[in-house]
Write a protein that holds these residues in place. Structure first.
Motif, mmCIF file in Angstrom:
data_model
loop_
_atom_site.group_PDB
_atom_site.id
_atom_site.type_symbol
_atom_site.label_atom_id
_atom_site.label_comp_id
_atom_site.label_asym_id
_atom_site.label_seq_id
_atom_site.Cartn_x
_atom_site.Cartn_y
_atom_site.Cartn_z
ATOM 1 N N LEU A 68 29.636 19.909 85.857
ATOM 2 C CA LEU A 68 29.116 21.119 85.241
ATOM 3 C C LEU A 68 29.830 22.370 85.757
ATOM 4 O O LEU A 68 29.935 23.364 85.049
ATOM 5 N N LEU A 69 30.296 22.312 86.986
ATOM 6 C CA LEU A 69 31.042 23.419 87.576
ATOM 7 C C LEU A 69 31.999 22.844 88.604
ATOM 8 O O LEU A 69 31.582 22.079 89.475
ATOM 9 N N ASP A 70 33.283 23.177 88.503
ATOM 10 C CA ASP A 70 34.258 22.612 89.438
ATOM 11 C C ASP A 70 35.129 23.665 90.101
ATOM 12 O O ASP A 70 36.079 23.336 90.806
ATOM 13 N N ASN A 71 34.822 24.943 89.890
ATOM 14 C CA ASN A 71 35.557 26.002 90.580
ATOM 15 C C ASN A 71 34.599 26.792 91.454
ATOM 16 O O ASN A 71 33.492 27.132 91.037
ATOM 17 N N SER A 72 35.008 27.078 92.691
ATOM 18 C CA SER A 72 34.145 27.794 93.627
ATOM 19 C C SER A 72 33.834 29.186 93.087
ATOM 20 O O SER A 72 34.734 29.966 92.791
ATOM 21 N N THR A 73 32.554 29.479 92.957
ATOM 22 C CA THR A 73 32.117 30.784 92.472
ATOM 23 C C THR A 73 30.963 31.270 93.340
ATOM 24 O O THR A 73 30.293 30.505 94.012
ATOM 25 N N SER A 74 30.757 32.569 93.323
ATOM 26 C CA SER A 74 29.665 33.131 94.112
ATOM 27 C C SER A 74 28.852 34.073 93.257
ATOM 28 O O SER A 74 29.335 34.604 92.250
ATOM 29 N N VAL A 75 27.615 34.288 93.651
ATOM 30 C CA VAL A 75 26.735 35.179 92.926
ATOM 31 C C VAL A 75 25.702 35.730 93.890
ATOM 32 O O VAL A 75 25.360 35.105 94.881
ATOM 33 N N ASP A 76 25.234 36.913 93.590
ATOM 34 C CA ASP A 76 24.144 37.519 94.339
ATOM 35 C C ASP A 76 22.841 37.110 93.661
ATOM 36 O O ASP A 76 22.497 37.623 92.602
ATOM 37 N N ILE A 77 22.126 36.192 94.281
ATOM 38 C CA ILE A 77 20.891 35.672 93.672
ATOM 39 C C ILE A 77 19.876 36.782 93.452
ATOM 40 O O ILE A 77 19.098 36.747 92.493
ATOM 41 N N ALA A 78 19.879 37.786 94.328
ATOM 42 C CA ALA A 78 18.898 38.859 94.223
ATOM 43 C C ALA A 78 19.049 39.667 92.940
ATOM 44 O O ALA A 78 18.108 40.331 92.521
ATOM 45 N N THR A 79 20.221 39.612 92.298
ATOM 46 C CA THR A 79 20.415 40.337 91.037
ATOM 47 C C THR A 79 19.755 39.626 89.870
ATOM 48 O O THR A 79 19.726 40.165 88.759
ATOM 49 N N LEU A 80 19.237 38.426 90.092
ATOM 50 C CA LEU A 80 18.668 37.634 89.002
ATOM 51 C C LEU A 80 17.152 37.753 88.924
ATOM 52 O O LEU A 80 16.505 36.968 88.234
ATOM 53 N N ALA A 81 16.576 38.745 89.597
ATOM 54 C CA ALA A 81 15.125 38.868 89.635
ATOM 55 C C ALA A 81 14.531 39.187 88.269
ATOM 56 O O ALA A 81 13.336 38.993 88.059
ATOM 57 N N ASN A 82 15.349 39.683 87.333
ATOM 58 C CA ASN A 82 14.856 39.980 85.985
ATOM 59 C C ASN A 82 15.717 39.332 84.913
ATOM 60 O O ASN A 82 15.604 39.688 83.748
ATOM 61 N N GLU A 83 16.586 38.418 85.323
ATOM 62 C CA GLU A 83 17.536 37.823 84.390
ATOM 63 C C GLU A 83 17.560 36.304 84.496
ATOM 64 O O GLU A 83 17.283 35.734 85.557
ATOM 65 N N ILE A 84 17.914 35.672 83.395
ATOM 66 C CA ILE A 84 18.227 34.252 83.357
ATOM 67 C C ILE A 84 19.687 34.160 82.950
ATOM 68 O O ILE A 84 20.034 34.389 81.796
#
Length: 344
Positions: A68-84
């Protein structure tokens, strides 16, 4: 400092749009898995940035996998408090799976509600348990998440499924000391769960790059890792959006589009658009709340959340989320500050 995206896992029914090649001839049914990530609202953290290295669906009996995902990626989980956030829609064979396996780096940057930032280490959720399911397990620099259970991938359907990271349930110890640790459990979301989130005011979102901008029709193409969308932004009322979008296209900047719903087969009707830019800060005016970013644009951060590894100052690196322009400056809604670049 790069922001792309982070962590995903999901459990339940995963649907597919059946894709056929011309002429047939033994091709197995397959389609596009739509998978999302989100977070249960929490006021404990302004930033939780971590790196996801890979995610796969697994049939532990046959050994069959779907990446489903094979490239290293990063995200700030805290930015998803109002998003999917839609992370992708890769092709996978239809069939039955019983595990989702994810691999993560063990480093995670935390900023608490008071604005204090520290790089912490992910650790196993229960050090005394032997690899329990649905929780984080770490060994050295690598961590894994395994969600066990029946995962049915159907052809001819497209179900939205995802994972809720629930930051309010993260276990953080010894923060903000340098030896602080973080661990977590995860909660899967099926289509009904995600509809419930939408009923609470969550928006769907997707990231990509802009092309084919049409200022007359107010449309553009948003291209991600594995697919493109037509975006209609007639309903976006952000100040200066018609100047912000050409800037994003000309500089090939990453863009996040928010919408009430994202359908893989239809145009997206945007409700909000944010452009990500980054560079070194200069000409900082603390009283006027402006600075110049590396590519020469003036940024107005008077309405922005400012956070990161160090204070905002000349010479630091910053990633900025832009939401419009006011005629003299680009308006930021978030500024994430990194350490100054080392001199040669």
């Amino acid at each position: 400092m790069k922001k792309s995206m982070f962590l995903l896992l999901f459990l339940g029914l995963i649907g597919f749009i059946y894709s056929c090649g011309g002429g047939g001839g033994g091709t197995s049914p397959s389609g596009n898995v739509s998978f999302y990530v989100t977070d249960a609202m929490s006021d404990q953290y302004r930033q939780v940035a971590a790196t996801l290295n890979s995610v796969s669906l697994v049939n532990s009996e046959s050994g069959e996998q779907c990446v489903l995902l094979d490239n290293s990626t990063s995200v700030d989980i805290a930015t998803l408090a109002n998003e999917i956030l839609l992370l992708g829609a890769p092709h996978c064979p239809a069939g039955n799976y019983d595990r989702i396996h994810a691999e993560l780096s063990n480093s995670v940057v935390i900023t608490n509600s008071a604005g204090v930032t520290q790089t912490c280490t992910f650790v196993s959720y229960n050090q005394n348990s032997n690899n329990p399911p649905d929780v984080l397990n770490c060994n050295g620099n690598n961590c894994t998440l395994d969600v066990n259970g029946a995962v049915n991938v159907f052809a001819n359907q497209n179900n939205k499924l995802g994972l809720d990271f629930e930051l309010k349930n993260f276990v953080v110890n010894d923060f903000p000391n340098p030896d602080c640790t973080v661990t977590m459990k995860v909660s899967p979301l099926n289509a009904s769960d995600m509809m419930g989130k939408m009923g609470q005011g969550y928006m769907e979102s997707v990231e990509g790059r802009i092309s084919l901008l049409n200022a007359t029709d107010k449309t553009f193409t948003l291209s991600g890792e594995d697919r493109s969308f037509t975006v209609d932004y007639n309903g976006v009322s952000q100040q200066g959006i018609d100047k912000l979008l050409p800037f994003a296209q000309d500089n090939n900047l990453e863009v996040r589009v928010l919408a009430n719903s994202i359908d893989l087969g239809s145009a997206i009707t945007a409700t909000g658009i944010y452009v990500m830019d980054e560079g070194m800060v200069s000409n900082l005016d603390a009283s006027g709340m402006t600075f110049v970013l590396g590519n020469g644009i003036t940024v107005d951060y008077s309405s922005a959340l400012v956070e990161g590894e160090t204070a905002l100052a000349n010479g630091v690196q910053a990633e900025v989320s832009l939401m419009g322009t006011n005629g003299t400056a680009y308006i930021a809604n978030k500024v994430e500050v990194d350490e100054p670049e080392a001199e040669d």
